[in-house]
Motif scaffolding. Sequence first.
Motif, short mmCIF file in Angstrom:
data_model
loop_
_atom_site.label_atom_id
_atom_site.label_comp_id
_atom_site.label_asym_id
_atom_site.label_seq_id
_atom_site.Cartn_x
_atom_site.Cartn_y
_atom_site.Cartn_z
N GLU A 68 0.76 -1.30 -0.10
CA GLU A 68 0.20 -0.01 0.10
C GLU A 68 1.06 1.22 0.02
O GLU A 68 1.82 1.29 0.56
CB GLU A 68 -0.86 0.07 1.09
N GLN A 69 0.40 2.22 -0.93
CA GLN A 69 1.17 3.64 -0.94
C GLN A 69 0.21 4.65 -0.81
O GLN A 69 -0.89 4.64 -1.49
CB GLN A 69 1.97 3.85 -2.22
N TYR A 70 0.16 5.65 0.15
CA TYR A 70 -0.52 6.85 0.30
C TYR A 70 0.09 8.32 0.33
O TYR A 70 1.36 8.18 0.90
CB TYR A 70 -1.42 6.61 1.43
N ALA A 71 -0.27 9.05 -0.38
CA ALA A 71 0.27 10.51 -0.46
C ALA A 71 0.04 11.01 0.89
O ALA A 71 -1.03 10.86 1.74
CB ALA A 71 -0.28 11.32 -1.45
N ARG A 72 1.11 11.93 1.38
CA ARG A 72 1.01 12.49 2.74
C ARG A 72 0.70 13.87 2.50
O ARG A 72 1.01 14.61 1.52
CB ARG A 72 2.34 12.17 3.65
N ALA A 73 0.43 14.71 3.41
CA ALA A 73 -0.15 15.99 3.23
C ALA A 73 1.13 17.15 3.02
O ALA A 73 0.94 17.92 2.70
CB ALA A 73 -0.90 16.42 4.63
N ASP A 74 2.36 16.68 3.56
CA ASP A 74 3.33 17.65 3.53
C ASP A 74 4.16 17.12 2.19
O ASP A 74 5.12 17.66 2.01
CB ASP A 74 4.52 17.08 4.70
N GLY A 75 3.51 16.38 1.16
CA GLY A 75 4.11 16.14 0.05
C GLY A 75 4.94 14.91 -0.27
O GLY A 75 5.38 14.52 -1.32
N GLY A 76 5.14 14.11 1.02
CA GLY A 76 5.60 13.04 0.95
C GLY A 76 4.87 11.75 0.52
O GLY A 76 3.75 11.92 0.33
N THR A 77 5.40 10.76 0.96
CA THR A 77 4.52 9.36 0.48
C THR A 77 4.78 8.43 2.06
O THR A 77 5.81 8.23 2.46
CB THR A 77 5.09 8.55 -0.72
N ALA A 104 5.42 1.27 8.62
CA ALA A 104 5.19 2.62 7.82
C ALA A 104 6.70 3.05 7.52
O ALA A 104 7.28 3.36 8.55
CB ALA A 104 4.37 3.38 8.51
N ALA A 105 6.68 3.04 6.38
CA ALA A 105 7.96 3.94 5.74
C ALA A 105 7.60 5.09 5.15
O ALA A 105 6.79 5.11 4.37
CB ALA A 105 8.82 3.05 4.74
N LEU A 108 13.83 8.58 3.19
CA LEU A 108 13.06 7.87 4.16
C LEU A 108 13.30 8.71 5.24
O LEU A 108 14.55 9.08 5.78
CB LEU A 108 13.83 6.44 4.35
N VAL A 109 12.39 9.11 6.11
CA VAL A 109 12.34 10.05 7.26
C VAL A 109 11.74 9.36 8.51
O VAL A 109 12.32 9.57 9.57
CB VAL A 109 11.51 11.42 7.34
N GLN A 143 -5.23 6.35 4.96
CA GLN A 143 -3.85 6.57 4.64
C GLN A 143 -2.96 6.82 5.88
O GLN A 143 -1.43 6.66 5.69
CB GLN A 143 -3.98 8.26 4.33
N THR A 144 -3.53 6.48 7.08
CA THR A 144 -2.60 6.33 8.37
C THR A 144 -2.33 4.83 8.56
O THR A 144 -1.04 4.54 8.86
CB THR A 144 -3.16 7.04 9.68
N PHE A 145 -3.31 4.04 8.47
CA PHE A 145 -3.20 2.65 9.24
C PHE A 145 -3.32 1.69 7.94
O PHE A 145 -3.01 0.51 8.09
CB PHE A 145 -4.18 2.37 9.92
#
Length: 173
Positions: A51-60, A75-76, A84-85, A111-113
């Motif tokens: 699974e891959q989801y866009a993050r609000a900060d522009g990341g993934t 979660a990566a 990778l952060v 998008q979180t879980f």
Amino acid sequence: MGPRTLQRTALLAMALALMSACTVLAPVQTGEALIGQPASTVEARFGKPPEQYARADGGTRWLYPTQPYGQFTYAADFDASGKLVSFRQILTTMDFAQIRVGTSTQKDVLQTFGKPEETAYFRLMDRQVWSYRFKHEGVWPSLMNFYFDRDGVVRLTQVSPDPMYDHDHDSSR
């Protein structure tokens, strides 16, 4: 069964328990060692994320779930440049507590879980329910249940014992 067989069986059970404990910790330690690396390095180590989801900060966010019977999802999180952060197990009591009743939506939960372990619809309540298997407080096999209204807004959260681990239940009674 003789005493030697019992002793061997006990030692084998102990070894298996220790190996499974290491397995739980190893992905996080391995992932944390990759912080700062590009997504291609993470994919080379863990494989293509289910699974891959866009993050609000522009990341993934890449998710590596162990559902339906596992209690962990790794979660990566990548920044906008693809580095990778963060790498961690996210099906935790503290992570679930970030979902806000009346504000969070199905999209936020997804998008979180990631995808839920199971879903149900309770007609009398008029609520869609998503459930995630996890270890409550890191110990108790449980299900985290999110109840959504027709608009997809979280209206209730509930932790319940995981019936898969209810060994006290005897169906013959």
